[in-house]
Design an enzyme around this catalytic site. Sequence first.
Site, mmCIF file in Angstrom:
data_model
loop_
_atom_site.group_PDB
_atom_site.id
_atom_site.type_symbol
_atom_site.label_atom_id
_atom_site.label_comp_id
_atom_site.label_asym_id
_atom_site.label_seq_id
_atom_site.Cartn_x
_atom_site.Cartn_y
_atom_site.Cartn_z
ATOM 1 N N ASP A 210 -1.522 13.095 -10.374
ATOM 2 C CA ASP A 210 -1.038 13.467 -9.169
ATOM 3 C C ASP A 210 -0.029 14.356 -8.948
ATOM 4 O O ASP A 210 1.017 14.247 -9.757
ATOM 5 C CB ASP A 210 -0.523 11.831 -8.704
ATOM 6 C CG ASP A 210 -0.244 11.908 -7.025
ATOM 7 O OD1 ASP A 210 0.010 13.004 -6.531
ATOM 8 O OD2 ASP A 210 -0.086 10.840 -6.673
ATOM 9 N N ARG B 128 1.369 15.591 -6.107
ATOM 10 C CA ARG B 128 2.111 15.671 -5.075
ATOM 11 C C ARG B 128 3.683 15.634 -5.125
ATOM 12 O O ARG B 128 4.159 14.768 -5.961
ATOM 13 C CB ARG B 128 1.678 14.583 -4.171
ATOM 14 C CG ARG B 128 0.161 14.902 -3.494
ATOM 15 C CD ARG B 128 -0.305 13.779 -2.892
ATOM 16 N NE ARG B 128 -0.378 12.643 -3.735
ATOM 17 C CZ ARG B 128 -1.117 11.238 -3.355
ATOM 18 N NH1 ARG B 128 -1.476 11.263 -2.055
ATOM 19 N NH2 ARG B 128 -1.180 10.333 -3.955
#
Length: 212
Positions: free
Chosen positions: A132, A134
């Site tokens: 991930d 983000r």
Amino acid sequence: MTDTPAVRPHVSFEVETTVPTTHGTFTMRAYRDLDTGADHVAIVSGEPVDGALVRVHSECLTGEAFGSLKCECGPQLDAALDTIHNHGGVVIYLRGHEGRGIGLINKLRAYRLQEDGLDTLDANLALGLPADAREYIAAAEILRDLGLSSIRLLSNNPDKKDQLTAHDIEVTEMVPLVVGVGAFNESYLDTKRDRMGHRLPGQLDTGFDPVA
């Protein structure tokens, strides 16, 4: 004695307008991400106040525009917009977050590896990419621009809470958003729950009570 350097902003406000949609009529405020160049949108219903219900939503072209059943992103966005229309709140739509931040082409590459048996986390890692990628500093600055320092977060992902908290946004409650579960994404959701710490109580497509 030296002056404390000014904190560099990560977003700039660009424009506000009213947009009627199939979910209701919203105020939309557009922001430019000064780190990535992406355009983000705050979709607002009512007057935002501390304690407002907020969905921080990552762009998902495959799930939202094409109706992919490999994820629950399209139903999550629809449910979030319906909810803030009915109860007030904000959806922050973050562009440049496709595939948990790896981009559309790499997302499709990861899909291809999943056809060979890898789960969503291992497929990213096999491509040499983070599980991930983000970041939510832009979302935190947008919330502050809206006058919010404390929110109820409409999300199953504790990393969003942790990152927003690290950027001085208090998350008083995480409201689960479990919709769009089906045969094509059950293993994907299992991986998010079991390996990525997402809070998916029962994984039942039975809706939720955002005002409980």
